[in-house]
Design a protein around this motif. Structure first.
Motif, PDB file in Angstrom:
ATOM      1  N   ARG A 219     -14.677 -30.997   3.307  1.00  0.00           N
ATOM      2  CA  ARG A 219     -13.685 -31.806   2.599  1.00  0.00           C
ATOM      3  C   ARG A 219     -13.049 -31.015   1.459  1.00  0.00           C
ATOM      4  NH1 ARG A 219     -16.700 -37.757   2.229  1.00  0.00           N
ATOM      5  NH2 ARG A 219     -16.462 -38.259   4.454  1.00  0.00           N
ATOM      6  N   GLU A 220     -13.857 -30.263   0.757  1.00  0.00           N
ATOM      7  CA  GLU A 220     -13.342 -29.462  -0.346  1.00  0.00           C
ATOM      8  C   GLU A 220     -12.360 -28.414   0.158  1.00  0.00           C
ATOM      9  OE1 GLU A 220     -14.962 -26.917  -4.194  1.00  0.00           O
ATOM     10  OE2 GLU A 220     -16.335 -27.401  -2.561  1.00  0.00           O
ATOM     11  N   ASP A 221     -12.734 -27.698   1.209  1.00  0.00           N
ATOM     12  CA  ASP A 221     -11.842 -26.679   1.768  1.00  0.00           C
ATOM     13  C   ASP A 221     -10.536 -27.295   2.255  1.00  0.00           C
ATOM     14  OD1 ASP A 221     -13.626 -24.675   1.253  1.00  0.00           O
ATOM     15  OD2 ASP A 221     -14.383 -24.516   3.310  1.00  0.00           O
ATOM     16  N   TYR A 222     -10.649 -28.425   2.928  1.00  0.00           N
ATOM     17  CA  TYR A 222      -9.485 -29.127   3.480  1.00  0.00           C
ATOM     18  C   TYR A 222      -8.552 -29.565   2.356  1.00  0.00           C
ATOM     19  CZ  TYR A 222      -7.041 -32.984   5.928  1.00  0.00           C
ATOM     20  OH  TYR A 222      -6.108 -33.841   6.458  1.00  0.00           O
ATOM     21  N   TYR A 223      -9.112 -30.213   1.357  1.00  0.00           N
ATOM     22  CA  TYR A 223      -8.313 -30.723   0.238  1.00  0.00           C
ATOM     23  C   TYR A 223      -7.643 -29.584  -0.530  1.00  0.00           C
ATOM     24  CZ  TYR A 223      -7.146 -33.361  -3.994  1.00  0.00           C
ATOM     25  OH  TYR A 223      -6.478 -33.937  -5.052  1.00  0.00           O
TER      26      TYR A 223
ATOM     27  N   TYR B 277      -7.005 -26.550   0.432  1.00  0.00           N
ATOM     28  CA  TYR B 277      -6.065 -25.809   1.267  1.00  0.00           C
ATOM     29  C   TYR B 277      -4.707 -26.504   1.332  1.00  0.00           C
ATOM     30  CZ  TYR B 277      -4.052 -23.819   5.562  1.00  0.00           C
ATOM     31  OH  TYR B 277      -3.218 -23.234   6.475  1.00  0.00           O
ATOM     32  N   TYR B 278      -4.713 -27.819   1.534  1.00  0.00           N
ATOM     33  CA  TYR B 278      -3.458 -28.538   1.734  1.00  0.00           C
ATOM     34  C   TYR B 278      -2.796 -29.009   0.445  1.00  0.00           C
ATOM     35  CZ  TYR B 278      -4.037 -28.547   6.781  1.00  0.00           C
ATOM     36  OH  TYR B 278      -4.136 -28.159   8.079  1.00  0.00           O
ATOM     37  N   THR B 279      -3.540 -29.111  -0.638  1.00  0.00           N
ATOM     38  CA  THR B 279      -2.955 -29.641  -1.869  1.00  0.00           C
ATOM     39  C   THR B 279      -2.748 -28.591  -2.953  1.00  0.00           C
ATOM     40  OG1 THR B 279      -5.047 -30.172  -2.988  1.00  0.00           O
ATOM     41  CG2 THR B 279      -4.184 -31.801  -1.416  1.00  0.00           C
ATOM     42  N   GLY B 280      -3.486 -27.489  -2.908  1.00  0.00           N
ATOM     43  CA  GLY B 280      -3.431 -26.505  -3.976  1.00  0.00           C
ATOM     44  C   GLY B 280      -4.151 -26.984  -5.223  1.00  0.00           C
ATOM     45  N   ARG B 281      -4.879 -28.089  -5.089  1.00  0.00           N
ATOM     46  CA  ARG B 281      -5.670 -28.639  -6.187  1.00  0.00           C
ATOM     47  C   ARG B 281      -7.159 -28.368  -5.952  1.00  0.00           C
ATOM     48  NH1 ARG B 281      -3.306 -34.803  -6.957  1.00  0.00           N
ATOM     49  NH2 ARG B 281      -1.181 -34.254  -7.612  1.00  0.00           N
TER      50      ARG B 281
ATOM     51  N   ALA C  33     -11.821 -33.758 -12.133  1.00  0.00           N
ATOM     52  CA  ALA C  33     -11.444 -34.989 -12.828  1.00  0.00           C
ATOM     53  C   ALA C  33      -9.960 -35.092 -13.124  1.00  0.00           C
ATOM     54  CB  ALA C  33     -12.252 -35.120 -14.117  1.00  0.00           C
ATOM     55  N   SER C  34      -9.303 -33.961 -13.384  1.00  0.00           N
ATOM     56  CA  SER C  34      -7.889 -33.991 -13.762  1.00  0.00           C
ATOM     57  C   SER C  34      -6.978 -34.457 -12.629  1.00  0.00           C
ATOM     58  CB  SER C  34      -7.439 -32.608 -14.247  1.00  0.00           C
ATOM     59  OG  SER C  34      -7.530 -31.654 -13.207  1.00  0.00           O
ATOM     60  N   ASN C  35      -7.491 -34.488 -11.405  1.00  0.00           N
ATOM     61  CA  ASN C  35      -6.683 -34.916 -10.268  1.00  0.00           C
ATOM     62  C   ASN C  35      -6.674 -36.433 -10.077  1.00  0.00           C
ATOM     63  OD1 ASN C  35      -6.113 -32.249  -9.568  1.00  0.00           O
ATOM     64  ND2 ASN C  35      -7.932 -32.091  -8.263  1.00  0.00           N
ATOM     65  N   TYR C  36      -7.529 -37.135 -10.810  1.00  0.00           N
ATOM     66  CA  TYR C  36      -7.720 -38.555 -10.559  1.00  0.00           C
ATOM     67  C   TYR C  36      -7.570 -39.366 -11.847  1.00  0.00           C
ATOM     68  CZ  TYR C  36      -9.924 -36.114  -6.679  1.00  0.00           C
ATOM     69  OH  TYR C  36     -10.165 -35.253  -5.647  1.00  0.00           O
TER      70      TYR C  36
END
Length: 211
Positions: free
Chosen positions: A162-166, A168-172, A177-180
């Protein structure tokens, strides 16, 4: 404004209970709920083959898969589903999520929905996490593992994907915490109590937006 006026997107660690919290939250607010399986069903209303998103996983594409898919398929070739590359499959998924969000308030779990809906009016993003011990107990209780070692291995592997996927596609950074708008430790509360905390938080957001 009220909590049911929001698009609520939930990221979660594997075994943390994020999906259960999402379902309860949708019932509490009377909103449509979407996760991987229901996104696939929703795709049908937008003219997509349901098998496309049903087979989509939160996994970063390997170089070979990405190269083969990009060489032999495109997101616009909706009749040739088997040839869609992981990147083009993500584009299809993003389009479906975007249409769902534009249609009205809802709860969406996973699929980088916080990033896809980042420009959506009245969107609130939540991340559900928990200590490994808590996740291990939940994974065993639902029958996905027979012992603590196996459950911990499953959780670490799933979260790594999930971390790699997220990322890779978001650049985040997944789980940062800063993303939410809100990050919640699910081990500290019951699922029902977590839902109440989330509802109160959104109520405060609504009040601030109204002022």
């Amino acid at each position: 404004m009220k909590p049911s006026d929001f698009v609520i997107v939930i990221g979660r660690e594997f075994g943390s209970g994020g999906r259960e919290i999402g379902r309860l939250l949708s019932r509490r607010l009377g909103l449509n709920y979407y996760d991987k399986n229901l996104l696939a069903e929703a795709a049908r209303t937008f003219g997509f083959d349901t098998s496309v998103l049903a087979d989509a996983d939160e996994r970063r594409p390997s170089f070979i898969r990405s190269f083969m898919g990009s060489s032999f398929g495109s997101a616009s070739d909706y009749g040739n589903w088997g040839a869609l590359s992981p990147d083009n499959l993500y584009k299809v998924q993003s389009e479906v999520i975007g249409k769902i969000c534009s249609a009205g308030s809802c709860v969406i779990v996973g699929r980088t929905a916080d990033y896809i809906a980042r420009d959506q009016k009245n969107m609130v993003s939540i991340f559900i996490h928990a200590p490994m011990g808590h996740k291990v107990k939940r994974i065993i209780a639902r029958g996905d593992a027979r012992c603590e070692q196996e459950a911990a291995r499953i959780a670490r592997k799933a979260d790594s994907k999930r971390e790699d996927y997220y990322n890779y596609y978001t650049g985040r950074r997944w789980g940062h915490a800063s993303n939410y708008h809100l990050s919640l430790d699910a081990s500290m509360l019951s699922a029902e109590e977590s839902v109440e905390i989330i509802v109160r938080f959104i109520e405060k957001m609504a009040m601030n937006l109204d002022n």
